[in-house]
Design an enzyme around this catalytic site. Structure first.
Site, short mmCIF file in Angstrom:
data_model
loop_
_atom_site.label_atom_id
_atom_site.label_comp_id
_atom_site.label_asym_id
_atom_site.label_seq_id
_atom_site.Cartn_x
_atom_site.Cartn_y
_atom_site.Cartn_z
N ARG A 115 3.77 -3.99 -14.64
CA ARG A 115 4.80 -3.65 -13.63
C ARG A 115 4.63 -2.24 -13.07
O ARG A 115 5.59 -1.63 -12.60
CB ARG A 115 6.20 -3.78 -14.20
N LYS A 137 1.25 2.39 0.67
CA LYS A 137 0.97 0.97 0.90
C LYS A 137 -0.30 0.59 0.17
O LYS A 137 -1.33 1.24 0.31
CB LYS A 137 0.77 0.69 2.39
N GLU A 179 -8.98 7.49 14.25
CA GLU A 179 -7.60 7.55 13.73
C GLU A 179 -7.07 9.00 13.82
O GLU A 179 -5.88 9.21 14.03
CB GLU A 179 -7.52 7.05 12.28
N LYS A 221 0.45 12.34 8.84
CA LYS A 221 0.73 11.08 8.14
C LYS A 221 1.82 11.30 7.08
O LYS A 221 2.75 10.50 6.96
CB LYS A 221 -0.55 10.54 7.49
N GLU A 231 8.70 1.83 7.44
CA GLU A 231 8.36 1.42 8.79
C GLU A 231 9.50 0.73 9.55
O GLU A 231 9.38 -0.40 9.98
CB GLU A 231 7.14 0.48 8.75
N ARG A 235 7.54 5.38 11.69
CA ARG A 235 6.23 4.98 11.19
C ARG A 235 5.53 4.02 12.15
O ARG A 235 4.31 3.91 12.17
CB ARG A 235 6.35 4.36 9.78
N ASN A 239 1.27 2.92 14.71
CA ASN A 239 0.60 1.71 15.19
C ASN A 239 0.05 1.87 16.60
O ASN A 239 -0.44 0.90 17.19
CB ASN A 239 1.56 0.52 15.16
N HIS A 242 -2.90 -0.08 17.76
CA HIS A 242 -3.16 -1.10 16.76
C HIS A 242 -2.80 -2.52 17.19
O HIS A 242 -3.27 -3.48 16.59
CB HIS A 242 -2.46 -0.75 15.44
N HIS A 246 -5.74 -4.97 16.32
CA HIS A 246 -5.66 -6.10 15.39
C HIS A 246 -6.11 -7.39 16.08
O HIS A 246 -6.77 -8.24 15.46
CB HIS A 246 -4.23 -6.25 14.85
N HIS A 259 -12.58 -1.01 11.85
CA HIS A 259 -11.19 -0.96 12.28
C HIS A 259 -10.94 0.17 13.30
O HIS A 259 -10.32 -0.04 14.35
CB HIS A 259 -10.29 -0.79 11.05
N1 NAD Z 1 -2.90 1.36 2.76
C1 NAD Z 1 -2.85 1.82 3.99
O1 NAD Z 1 -1.88 2.44 4.42
C2 NAD Z 1 -4.03 1.59 4.87
C3 NAD Z 1 -4.13 2.27 6.10
C4 NAD Z 1 -5.25 2.07 6.87
C5 NAD Z 1 -6.26 1.22 6.45
N2 NAD Z 1 -6.15 0.58 5.25
C6 NAD Z 1 -7.22 -0.30 4.77
O2 NAD Z 1 -8.39 0.48 4.58
C7 NAD Z 1 -9.53 -0.39 4.68
C8 NAD Z 1 -10.62 0.32 5.46
O3 NAD Z 1 -10.99 1.47 4.77
P1 NAD Z 1 -12.33 2.26 5.10
O4 NAD Z 1 -12.47 2.39 6.56
O5 NAD Z 1 -12.33 3.46 4.26
O6 NAD Z 1 -13.48 1.22 4.70
P2 NAD Z 1 -14.21 0.97 3.31
O7 NAD Z 1 -13.36 1.24 2.17
O8 NAD Z 1 -14.82 -0.40 3.42
O9 NAD Z 1 -15.39 2.05 3.34
C9 NAD Z 1 -16.40 1.95 4.30
C10 NAD Z 1 -17.79 1.99 3.65
O10 NAD Z 1 -18.10 3.32 3.26
C11 NAD Z 1 -18.51 3.33 1.89
N3 NAD Z 1 -18.19 4.68 1.38
C12 NAD Z 1 -17.00 5.13 0.93
N4 NAD Z 1 -17.08 6.44 0.68
C13 NAD Z 1 -18.33 6.83 0.98
C14 NAD Z 1 -19.03 8.07 0.94
N5 NAD Z 1 -18.40 9.20 0.60
N6 NAD Z 1 -20.31 8.11 1.29
C15 NAD Z 1 -20.95 6.97 1.70
N7 NAD Z 1 -20.35 5.77 1.78
C16 NAD Z 1 -19.06 5.71 1.41
C17 NAD Z 1 -17.75 2.20 1.30
O11 NAD Z 1 -18.29 1.80 0.08
C18 NAD Z 1 -17.89 1.15 2.39
O12 NAD Z 1 -19.14 0.54 2.35
C19 NAD Z 1 -9.04 -1.68 5.29
O13 NAD Z 1 -9.03 -2.69 4.31
C20 NAD Z 1 -7.62 -1.37 5.74
O14 NAD Z 1 -6.76 -2.50 5.67
C21 NAD Z 1 -5.05 0.75 4.47
ZN ZN Z 2 -5.54 2.04 11.56
#
Ligand code: NAD
Ligand code: ZN
Length: 359
Positions: A115, A137, A179, A221, A231, A235, A239, A242, A246, A259
């Protein structure tokens, strides 16, 4: 640089400093993170940065396969399995070291194991540093949709080290930078101008240039999520770009765009709608499109039909009671949430950036 973020489960720090990764142990102890710390990372990040972290932890790292396609419940189960096998208890913590995918997945495990156990984010992509690691999140994808399974689980600490971005592929780096530009457009012209004027240094991963934009983005942020954790209002402005993003990701089955790249198009579409409405000066849209163009190529959209995009937008989970709340800029540095944007306006803006009307 230490930011503090208030959340419903207490305040947490966002520690931003070049070299912070190497001092992680001391930072965790100072933040009173429980002593049994389980690292969750992925194979790519561990190959590049495992050496920095391995000696800081006595438990075996839990290494996940890399990629958005692994952001699902079976991967979360692998984390539970490893934790149960190691007899992790409530006096244990999860330290998530990786990009947004890793942070969301490990974060969901932390939210649900026993939990909830304390979670520390050590984001290693630009996107994760300025966006996903802050705000609480966490979650995973369902085969039928992105991020459908999730929770709010604010971290105990976020440790941001801009130097780890040195190994990030250029395309990933750029995806995160869109972003950052988003934050600039919605609330902070100075941040936007700073990105524009330090683009070469940023791409060279210059430490001072990175510190400045990462810190300012985290501040924005943090401030937004602190005021509106769930949100309901403010918040939503995050978006910006976005709605169309999306839809672009969905119609291309999440294969064509990073993304952030889809967000770049989404921002251009929103800016065009605003200019057409007369609520944003054309010069501000030009500043945005100019900066995006200067950053480098985006995947093509000339084969993506406006019709398919509109269909995808109506399926967006952000539609509240049939009303699409569209975030429109009023300038570079300010925005508003508009409830009455019509399909025709969106369609016209999409055509203006080169999308054909029908397939
Ligand atoms: N929780 C939230 O509020 C929130 C907000 C925005 C996005 N997200 C989520 O985040 C995800 C996207 O994240 P992302 O863009 O970081 O993609 P990702 O986590 O897939 O990372 C992109 C690539 O870079 C690699 N990588 C990571 N750090 C590295 C480094 N220092 N050097 C070399 N390679 C490295 C990863 O292994 C991967 O192959 C999505 O799933 C999205 O839904 C969540
Ligand atoms: Zn985004």
């Amino acid at each position: 640089m230490l930011l503090e973020v208030g959340s419903r489960s207490g305040r947490y720090g966002v520690h931003i400093e070049p070299g912070a990764a190497a001092r992680l142990d001391a930072l965790l102890t100072a933040a009173r993170v429980p002593a049994r710390r389980f690292v969750v990372s992925n194979t790519t990040v561990w190959r590049l940065h495992g050496e920095t972290f391995a000696s800081l932890f006595s438990e075996e790292p839990i290494l996940l396969p890399d990629g958005e396609r692994h952001k699902h419940l079976q991967t979360v189960s692998r984390i539970y399995d490893a934790l149960v096998r190691a007899r992790a208890d409530r006096a244990s913590a999860i330290v998530a070291i990786g990009g947004g995918v890793l942070g969301d997945t490990a974060g969901f495990a932390a939210a649900t194991f026993l939990r909830g156990v304390p979670l520390v984010h050590v984001p290693t992509t630009l996107l994760a540093q300025v966006d996903s690691a802050i705000g609480g999140k966490v979650g995973v994808n369902h085969p039928l949709g992105k991020n459908l399974i999730g929770a709010f689980h604010p971290p105990a600490l976020v440790v941001v080290d801009p130097t780890v971005l040195g190994t990030l592929p250029r395309r990933e780096f750029r995806a995160g930078l869109y972003e950052v530009i988003k934050y600039g457009v919605i609330t902070n012209r100075a941040l936007f101008d700073r990105v524009a004027s330090s683009l070469a240094k940023l791409f060279a991963r210059d430490s001072d240039a990175l510190m400045a934009v990462v810190t300012e983005s985290c501040r924005i942020k943090a401030s937004v999520v602190e005021q509106d954790e769930h949100e309901t209002g403010l918040r939503r402005t995050l978006n910006f770009g976005h709605t169309a993003a999306h839809a672009l990701e969905a119609v291309t089955k999440y294969r064509r765009f990073r993304h952030g790249e889809a967000v770049a198009y989404g921002m251009l579409i929103a800016a065009q709608i605003a200019v057409a409405r007369g609520t944003m000066p054309a010069a501000d849209r030009e500043a945005l499109s100019g900066l995006i163009a200067k950053m480098g190529p985006l995947p093509a959209v000339t084969d993506i039909a406006v019709e398919d995009m509109l269909e995808a937008i109506t399926h967006d989970k952000k539609i509240v009671a049939g009303q699409l709340h569209y975030v429109l800029p009023t300038a570079v540095g300010a925005c508003e949430v508009v409830p009455d944007v019509k399909k025709d306006e969106i369609a016209a803006a999409m055509r203006s950036i080169g999308m054909p009307a029908t397939p």
